[in-house]
Scaffold this active site. Structure first.
Site, PDB file in Angstrom:
ATOM      1  N   GLU A  11       0.834  -1.211   0.000  1.00 52.59           N
ATOM      2  CA  GLU A  11       0.000   0.000   0.000  1.00 52.59           C
ATOM      3  C   GLU A  11       0.863   1.252   0.000  1.00 52.59           C
ATOM      4  O   GLU A  11       2.012   1.220   0.441  1.00 52.59           O
ATOM      5  CB  GLU A  11      -0.867   0.006   1.269  1.00 52.59           C
ATOM      6  CG  GLU A  11      -2.339  -0.260   1.027  1.00 52.59           C
ATOM      7  CD  GLU A  11      -3.077   0.901   0.368  1.00 52.59           C
ATOM      8  OE1 GLU A  11      -2.458   1.710  -0.362  1.00 52.59           O
ATOM      9  OE2 GLU A  11      -4.297   0.995   0.563  1.00 52.59           O
ATOM     10  N   ASP A  12       0.297   2.334  -0.475  1.00 53.00           N
ATOM     11  CA  ASP A  12       1.010   3.602  -0.423  1.00 53.00           C
ATOM     12  C   ASP A  12       0.990   4.210   0.976  1.00 53.00           C
ATOM     13  O   ASP A  12       2.012   4.651   1.482  1.00 53.00           O
ATOM     14  CB  ASP A  12       0.427   4.597  -1.451  1.00 53.00           C
ATOM     15  CG  ASP A  12      -1.091   4.756  -1.349  1.00 53.00           C
ATOM     16  OD1 ASP A  12      -1.740   4.051  -0.544  1.00 53.00           O
ATOM     17  OD2 ASP A  12      -1.642   5.593  -2.090  1.00 53.00           O
TER      18      ASP A  12
ATOM     19  N   ASP B 137      -3.885   5.567   6.562  1.00 50.10           N
ATOM     20  CA  ASP B 137      -4.334   6.807   7.182  1.00 50.10           C
ATOM     21  C   ASP B 137      -5.297   6.425   8.313  1.00 50.10           C
ATOM     22  O   ASP B 137      -4.868   6.028   9.387  1.00 50.10           O
ATOM     23  CB  ASP B 137      -4.983   7.646   6.066  1.00 50.10           C
ATOM     24  CG  ASP B 137      -5.361   9.046   6.480  1.00 50.10           C
ATOM     25  OD1 ASP B 137      -4.636   9.649   7.270  1.00 50.10           O
ATOM     26  OD2 ASP B 137      -6.390   9.544   6.000  1.00 50.10           O
TER      27      ASP B 137
ATOM     28  N   PHE C 232      -1.131  16.055   4.603  1.00 49.13           N
ATOM     29  CA  PHE C 232      -1.540  15.450   3.334  1.00 49.13           C
ATOM     30  C   PHE C 232      -0.354  15.483   2.375  1.00 49.13           C
ATOM     31  O   PHE C 232       0.170  16.549   2.063  1.00 49.13           O
ATOM     32  CB  PHE C 232      -2.744  16.180   2.739  1.00 49.13           C
ATOM     33  CG  PHE C 232      -3.356  15.394   1.617  1.00 49.13           C
ATOM     34  CD1 PHE C 232      -4.247  14.361   1.875  1.00 49.13           C
ATOM     35  CD2 PHE C 232      -3.003  15.656   0.296  1.00 49.13           C
ATOM     36  CE1 PHE C 232      -4.783  13.606   0.839  1.00 49.13           C
ATOM     37  CE2 PHE C 232      -3.540  14.905  -0.741  1.00 49.13           C
ATOM     38  CZ  PHE C 232      -4.433  13.883  -0.467  1.00 49.13           C
TER      39      PHE C 232
ATOM     40  N   ARG D  18       1.101  12.121  -8.876  1.00 50.74           N
ATOM     41  CA  ARG D  18       1.529  10.740  -8.592  1.00 50.74           C
ATOM     42  C   ARG D  18       2.943  10.479  -9.085  1.00 50.74           C
ATOM     43  O   ARG D  18       3.660   9.649  -8.544  1.00 50.74           O
ATOM     44  CB  ARG D  18       0.591   9.739  -9.264  1.00 50.74           C
ATOM     45  CG  ARG D  18      -0.810   9.680  -8.680  1.00 50.74           C
ATOM     46  CD  ARG D  18      -1.532   8.455  -9.237  1.00 50.74           C
ATOM     47  NE  ARG D  18      -2.978   8.508  -9.033  1.00 50.74           N
ATOM     48  CZ  ARG D  18      -3.593   8.112  -7.915  1.00 50.74           C
ATOM     49  NH1 ARG D  18      -2.906   7.643  -6.906  1.00 50.74           N
ATOM     50  NH2 ARG D  18      -4.913   8.186  -7.816  1.00 50.74           N
TER      51      ARG D  18
HETATM   52  P1  IMP Z   1      -7.616   5.140   4.938  1.00 45.81           P
HETATM   53  O1  IMP Z   1      -8.736   4.221   4.591  1.00 45.81           O
HETATM   54  O2  IMP Z   1      -8.086   6.347   5.696  1.00 45.81           O
HETATM   55  O3  IMP Z   1      -6.450   4.469   5.625  1.00 45.81           O
HETATM   56  O4  IMP Z   1      -7.154   5.786   3.583  1.00 45.81           O
HETATM   57  C1  IMP Z   1      -6.175   5.287   2.823  1.00 45.81           C
HETATM   58  C2  IMP Z   1      -6.218   5.912   1.446  1.00 45.81           C
HETATM   59  O5  IMP Z   1      -6.494   7.329   1.507  1.00 45.81           O
HETATM   60  C3  IMP Z   1      -4.855   5.805   0.836  1.00 45.81           C
HETATM   61  O6  IMP Z   1      -4.701   4.584   0.141  1.00 45.81           O
HETATM   62  C4  IMP Z   1      -4.815   7.014  -0.068  1.00 45.81           C
HETATM   63  O7  IMP Z   1      -5.420   6.717  -1.292  1.00 45.81           O
HETATM   64  C5  IMP Z   1      -5.646   8.047   0.637  1.00 45.81           C
HETATM   65  N1  IMP Z   1      -4.794   8.948   1.446  1.00 45.81           N
HETATM   66  C6  IMP Z   1      -4.720   9.025   2.785  1.00 45.81           C
HETATM   67  N2  IMP Z   1      -3.847   9.969   3.181  1.00 45.81           N
HETATM   68  C7  IMP Z   1      -3.334  10.503   2.043  1.00 45.81           C
HETATM   69  C8  IMP Z   1      -2.346  11.525   1.770  1.00 45.81           C
HETATM   70  O8  IMP Z   1      -1.733  12.145   2.664  1.00 45.81           O
HETATM   71  N3  IMP Z   1      -2.113  11.785   0.459  1.00 45.81           N
HETATM   72  C9  IMP Z   1      -2.727  11.139  -0.559  1.00 45.81           C
HETATM   73  N4  IMP Z   1      -3.640  10.167  -0.352  1.00 45.81           N
HETATM   74  C10 IMP Z   1      -3.948   9.856   0.930  1.00 45.81           C
HETATM   75 MG    MG Z   2      -4.181   3.749  -1.563  1.00 40.44          MG
END
Ligand code: IMP
Ligand code: MG
Length: 175
Positions: A97-98, A101, A151, A164
């Protein structure tokens, strides 16, 4: 467009740390094959860089999920937009995963993948924002960088689908 981006993690530091994590994965999976799952689109740069440094036998698959909601916050309701091509039964699986959050996306996804009976299922993320976690059950096995609650864009991560392709992790400066 035209916003200024401040570098948070340089290309050099990203590549160095990814090599370290790859070395750990090579060690941990030395006696097996590893099936990498890339979560599109954000995970793709990280998965490619990581995979280049894996010396164990590796196979790759891709899936795409979208969370309903706006661009900067995940709603917790996740839809599989593109599913994997191959079954996971009996495989040692590493989800790449990238960023984690809130953890909602991964919590849902890991649950779905676990039900496909992999031999093992672990999670590797480029970035983790631990301060933002709202879901308890997401165990991060490999993390390259823990970052503060900002962010970020680049190295696969987007803001409204832009940035990206930046070779580093950066923060968009508000004018
Ligand atoms: P989560 O479900 O809140 O953990 O969200 C994860 C997804 O939100 C990641 O896979 C990203 O696509 C997006 N995301 C969360 N934080 C960031 C950020 O700082 N920059 C860009 N995308 C983010
Ligand atoms: Mg993602």
């Amino acid at each position: 467009m035209g916003e200024k981006i401040e570098v948070m993690i340089s290309q050099e530091n990203l590549e160095k740390r990814i090599r370290e994590v790859a070395a750990k994965i090579n060690e941990d999976y030395s006696s097996t094959e590893l099936h990498l799952i890339c979560v599109l689109k954000g995970g793709v740069f990280f998965m490619c860089e990581l995979a280049k440094h894996l010396t164990i036998p590796v196979t790759l698959d891709f899936m795409s999920v979208s969370s309903y909601g706006n661009d900067t916050k995940s709603s917790g309701v996740v839809k599989i937009v593109k599913d994997l091509d191959q079954p996971l039964e009996g495989k040692d699986v590493l989800v790449v995963e990238d960023i984690i959050d809130s953890g909602r996306t991964l919590s849902y996804l890991l649950d779905v993948l676990e039900r496909r009976n992999p031999a093992s299922l672990r999670l590797c993320t480029l970035l983790d924002k631990p301060d933002r976690r709202v879901v308890e059950n997401v165990n991060v096995d490999y993390c390259c960088f823990e970052i503060p609650d900002e962010f970020v864009v680049g190295f696969g991560l987007d803001y409204a689908q832009n940035y990206r392709n930046l070779p580093y992790i950066g923060v968009i400066q508000s004018a």
